[in-house]
Design a protein around this motif. Structure first.
Motif, mmCIF file in Angstrom:
data_model
loop_
_atom_site.group_PDB
_atom_site.id
_atom_site.type_symbol
_atom_site.label_atom_id
_atom_site.label_comp_id
_atom_site.label_asym_id
_atom_site.label_seq_id
_atom_site.Cartn_x
_atom_site.Cartn_y
_atom_site.Cartn_z
ATOM 1 N N THR A 143 0.025 37.877 47.776
ATOM 2 C CA THR A 143 0.830 38.826 48.547
ATOM 3 C C THR A 143 2.320 38.535 48.390
ATOM 4 N N ALA A 144 2.697 37.250 48.463
ATOM 5 C CA ALA A 144 4.106 36.899 48.301
ATOM 6 C C ALA A 144 4.604 37.261 46.906
ATOM 7 N N GLN A 145 3.774 37.039 45.898
ATOM 8 C CA GLN A 145 4.166 37.419 44.538
ATOM 9 C C GLN A 145 4.386 38.932 44.441
ATOM 10 N N LEU A 146 3.515 39.674 45.094
ATOM 11 C CA LEU A 146 3.634 41.137 45.082
ATOM 12 C C LEU A 146 4.920 41.584 45.778
ATOM 13 N N ILE A 147 5.193 40.954 46.937
ATOM 14 C CA ILE A 147 6.394 41.321 47.705
ATOM 15 C C ILE A 147 7.663 41.026 46.921
ATOM 16 N N ALA A 148 7.649 39.951 46.134
ATOM 17 C CA ALA A 148 8.854 39.536 45.412
ATOM 18 C C ALA A 148 9.277 40.536 44.341
ATOM 19 N N PHE A 149 8.383 41.447 43.956
ATOM 20 C CA PHE A 149 8.763 42.451 42.967
ATOM 21 C C PHE A 149 9.801 43.436 43.530
ATOM 22 N N ARG A 150 9.766 43.616 44.864
ATOM 23 C CA ARG A 150 10.766 44.452 45.533
ATOM 24 C C ARG A 150 10.905 45.848 44.916
ATOM 25 N N ALA A 257 11.016 25.406 52.652
ATOM 26 C CA ALA A 257 10.683 24.852 53.972
ATOM 27 C C ALA A 257 10.003 25.907 54.841
ATOM 28 N N LEU A 258 10.486 27.152 54.789
ATOM 29 C CA LEU A 258 9.862 28.226 55.561
ATOM 30 C C LEU A 258 8.438 28.487 55.071
ATOM 31 N N ALA A 259 8.223 28.439 53.760
ATOM 32 C CA ALA A 259 6.873 28.631 53.216
ATOM 33 C C ALA A 259 5.944 27.513 53.673
ATOM 34 N N PHE A 260 6.455 26.266 53.708
ATOM 35 C CA PHE A 260 5.655 25.147 54.208
ATOM 36 C C PHE A 260 5.270 25.389 55.675
ATOM 37 N N PHE A 300 6.722 17.116 51.686
ATOM 38 C CA PHE A 300 7.906 17.145 52.547
ATOM 39 C C PHE A 300 9.112 16.482 51.876
ATOM 40 N N GLY A 301 8.906 15.363 51.240
ATOM 41 C CA GLY A 301 10.010 14.645 50.612
ATOM 42 C C GLY A 301 10.304 15.084 49.193
ATOM 43 N N LEU A 302 9.577 16.096 48.716
ATOM 44 C CA LEU A 302 9.730 16.534 47.323
ATOM 45 C C LEU A 302 10.230 17.969 47.217
ATOM 46 N N ILE A 303 10.841 18.467 48.289
ATOM 47 C CA ILE A 303 11.296 19.853 48.278
ATOM 48 C C ILE A 303 12.355 20.074 47.195
ATOM 49 N N ASP A 304 13.297 19.153 47.063
ATOM 50 C CA ASP A 304 14.352 19.318 46.057
ATOM 51 C C ASP A 304 13.767 19.319 44.643
ATOM 52 N N GLN A 305 12.803 18.436 44.394
ATOM 53 C CA GLN A 305 12.185 18.393 43.068
ATOM 54 C C GLN A 305 11.392 19.677 42.790
ATOM 55 N N LEU A 306 10.685 20.163 43.816
ATOM 56 C CA LEU A 306 9.949 21.418 43.653
ATOM 57 C C LEU A 306 10.915 22.567 43.381
ATOM 58 N N ALA A 307 12.065 22.566 44.081
ATOM 59 C CA ALA A 307 13.070 23.616 43.867
ATOM 60 C C ALA A 307 13.596 23.590 42.440
ATOM 61 N N ARG A 332 12.052 35.634 43.980
ATOM 62 C CA ARG A 332 10.969 35.262 43.066
ATOM 63 C C ARG A 332 10.733 33.759 43.085
ATOM 64 N N GLN A 333 11.778 32.972 43.231
ATOM 65 C CA GLN A 333 11.611 31.518 43.257
ATOM 66 C C GLN A 333 10.797 31.081 44.470
ATOM 67 N N ILE A 334 11.035 31.713 45.631
ATOM 68 C CA ILE A 334 10.255 31.373 46.825
ATOM 69 C C ILE A 334 8.787 31.695 46.600
ATOM 70 N N ALA A 335 8.513 32.874 46.033
ATOM 71 C CA ALA A 335 7.123 33.254 45.764
ATOM 72 C C ALA A 335 6.468 32.271 44.805
ATOM 73 N N ASN A 336 7.180 31.865 43.766
ATOM 74 C CA ASN A 336 6.620 30.907 42.812
ATOM 75 C C ASN A 336 6.389 29.543 43.452
ATOM 76 N N ALA A 337 7.339 29.102 44.284
ATOM 77 C CA ALA A 337 7.177 27.813 44.976
ATOM 78 C C ALA A 337 5.960 27.841 45.885
ATOM 79 N N HIS A 338 5.760 28.957 46.577
ATOM 80 C CA HIS A 338 4.606 29.120 47.466
ATOM 81 C C HIS A 338 3.307 28.984 46.680
ATOM 82 N N SER A 339 3.236 29.629 45.518
ATOM 83 C CA SER A 339 2.024 29.568 44.700
ATOM 84 C C SER A 339 1.798 28.163 44.142
ATOM 85 N N ILE A 340 2.870 27.551 43.609
ATOM 86 C CA ILE A 340 2.741 26.216 43.009
ATOM 87 C C ILE A 340 2.335 25.193 44.058
ATOM 88 N N PHE A 341 2.918 25.292 45.249
ATOM 89 C CA PHE A 341 2.603 24.368 46.339
ATOM 90 C C PHE A 341 1.106 24.411 46.667
#
Length: 602
Positions: A143-150, A257-260, A300-307, A332-341
């Motif tokens: 759903t997040a990936q779909l929304i990111a297409f805007r 952080a919001l996705a977490f 939690f401690g790897l947010i910067d690396q994930l970004a 799109r980056q938030i959607a991708n981070a959500h999926s990868i997480f």
């Protein structure tokens, strides 16, 4: 005994929903116009119109999510249910299946409800369900990936097409697909309304300062967890994060952080849904909580690396700068981070499904026998599934099996109680029928609620067959509770005795009828045609046993035995009641075979 019936009225879509959508759309349009005025030259913010726009846009977004999920479940839910039941043979297939099913029906909560039903029915172990729940988290990121297409420009077109489809075709599928397209349009339109309403905040420094605090992971996670728990939609929280990112308000670490936090907050939905449910449901919800919280703790401690990783794999727009670049890249980056997480968490924990299951069983143990309540209640009639009739009807099948367990206990105990002349056992069997009557009433009430939904012709036919099966099972309970218990008391109160050869005859017929009842229950609960044919094919065997028993009784009648006439009458009556029980078991089986009911005598 008269059979319970009710009328089934054709369902109609409530007109109030359309009125609500029109009203909210007007709110959104007014808010967007006000926001445009603010941007055209007015520095002040009209908080009233902004609040209306945010609320109206969120309402449209959530309504679209709900409508799309309901339509997708109606279209694909039954097939997805079959896939879940068949393809969860191991943890890896379970995770893949959970991801696929959740992506298709757009609802991890429905996937979890299906899983709990399979656990309760013995079709899936708790350890197998852990893999499915992990996979459901992956599927929910679609759903997040779909929304990111805007694709905002197409929102109103999708709403119009979805609204028109049911009028263009009378087919049931057209109505569901139209509802799905309209729901998707409402999602994008709601996002547009919220985005336009928030536009004046670009120059409002207190709000910008608050958004800066969300870059602190603890704050972002807590805010998103609380918000998701309140609205009970992680997809909505992620969608709002994407909306804010599209306005340049949100940096990628804050969005992660919001996705977490959304992943933690969505556990509230699972826990609330498990209240008052069997312990299997509570354990499945607890697994969901443990998995999501453990995943957030690890990352939690790897947010910067994930970004950094997400920025590397996502589209970039170096020609832009400042908030314009954030608005172009971060959604799109938030959607991708959500999926990868969620994908990474599943890979990390997939080898620990057995440990997750054992931990849930340790935290939620079975009740000791001394603490168990004996007030029977329906276990499977989940009101959350009433909006999806195909899934609700499956829960009725499971509840009929639950009701059948009491009837089988009565059946198993009745003949030993009669032959041993045990008055206490007869009384206990009589009381068991109260449980049967209670569950029967709850099943009929639930079927009545399902009948008020819009049902296809096949679903209506299935509902009527389940109604007949529940009534047949209740009639078996009544036969045991009244006729056979009374014959047992009559045997105790008179000087009649049953000879050893006659005992063997009665026990033989009792065993065969009990086997038929068990197969009939299996046929109804699993919609198992093989089990149903097994029952109907037993008619000849029952007839042969009954004829042999009748010949035996005839020989007893001419024998010089004391009280042979009362004994003959009592024994023949017991034989007839057992044959009658088989008749109702065969009727139950025929509801699965699809044959016409009641046309053939046992």
């Amino acid at each position: 005994m008269s059979r319970t019936t009710f009328s089934i009225a054709p369902g109609r879509a409530p007109l109030g929903r359309w009125g609500l959508m029109v009203a909210l759309s007007m709110v959104g349009i007014m808010s967007a116009a006000s926001a445009a005025d603010d941007l055209s030259g007015t520095n002040s913010i009209d908080w009233t119109f902004m609040g209306m726009g945010l609320f109206g846009g969120l309402a449209l977004f959530l309504s679209g999510m709900d409508q799309m999920a309901t339509a997708l479940t109606a279209v694909a839910g039954e097939r997805m249910k079959g896939i879940l039941a068949k393809l969860t043979t191991n943890r890896f297939m379970g995770a893949l299946t959970g991801a696929f099913v959740t992506a298709i029906i757009n609802s991890s909560s429905v996937t979890t409800v299906l899983v709990v039903g399979f656990i309760s029915a013995g079709l899936m172990s708790l350890a197998q369900s852990v893999g499915v729940i992990m996979g459901a988290n992956i599927g929910s990121t679609v759903t997040a990936q779909l929304i990111a297409f805007r694709i905002d420009q197409a929102a109103l077109l999708m709403i119009g097409i979805g609204f028109a489809m049911p009028f263009a075709s009378k087919r049931e599928s057209a109505r569901h697909y139209g509802s799905m397209i309209m729901g998707l349009g409402l999602i994008f339109f709601g996002m547009t309304v919220m985005s336009d309403a928030m536009a004046p905040l670009r120059t409002y420094q207190p709000f910008l300062d608050f958004m800066t605090t969300l870059e602190r992971p603890v704050v972002g996670i807590l805010v998103a967890a609380v918000f998701t728990g309140l609205i009970q939609s992680s997809a909505a929280t992620t969608g709002i994060a994407i909306v804010m990112a599209s306005q340049g308000f949100l940096t990628l670490p804050a969005g992660i952080a919001l996705a977490f936090g959304a992943n933690i907050g969505t556990c509230v939905t699972a826990m609330l849904a498990s209240i008052g449910k069997p312990r299997e449901a509570v354990r499945a919800a607890l697994v969901h909580v443990i998995f999501n919280v453990a995943g957030v703790i690890i990352w939690f401690g790897l947010i910067d690396q994930l970004a950094l990783f997400v920025q590397w794999i996502s589209p970039a727009y170096p020609e832009l700068s400042g908030s314009a670049r954030l608005a172009a890249e971060v959604p799109r980056q938030i959607a991708n981070a959500h999926s990868i997480f969620n994908l990474a968490n599943t890979v990390i924990f997939i080898g620990l499904t057995g440990q997750f299951a054992r931990l849930a069983e340790w935290l939620i143990p079975d009740k000791p026998l001394g603490e168990q309540t004996f007030i029977v209640q329906a276990k499977y009639l989940d009101e959350e599934l009433l909006t999806t009739p195909s899934l609700a009807l499956d829960r009725v099948r499971l509840e009929i099996l639950h009701m059948g367990e009491s009837v089988q206990t009565m059946m198993r105990r009745i003949m030993p109680a009669i032959l041993s002349e045990d008055r206490q056992a007869l009384r206990e069997i009589e009381l068991l029928d109260n449980d049967v009557d209670t569950l029967h009433a709850q099943i009929i009430a639930y079927l009545g609620q399902i009948s008020r939904s819009t049902l296809t012709e096949r679903q209506t036919h299935e509902l009527l067959r389940l109604l007949d099966a529940a009534n047949d099972l209740e009639n078996i309970g009544d036969l045991i509770e009244t006729d056979l218990v009374d014959r047992g008391r009559e045997l105790i109160d008179t000087d009649v005795s049953i000879s050893e050869p006659t005992r063997e005859v009665l026990l033989g017929l009792h065993r065969t009828v009990s086997r038929a009842l068990a197969a009939a229950l299996q046929a109804v609960a699993q919609n198992n045609e093989i089990a149903a044919r097994t029952v109907t094919s037993m008619k000849q065997e029952i007839t042969q046993i009954a004829e042999s028993a009748a010949a035996h009784e005839a020989r007893r009648l001419v024998a010089e035995e004391p009280n042979r006439i009362p004994a003959y009458t009592l024994e023949i009556d017991i034989l007839e009641k057992l044959k009658r029980i088989f008749y109702f078991a065969k009727r139950m089986a025929k509801t699965v075979d699809g044959d016409e009911m009641g046309n053939e005598a046992a």
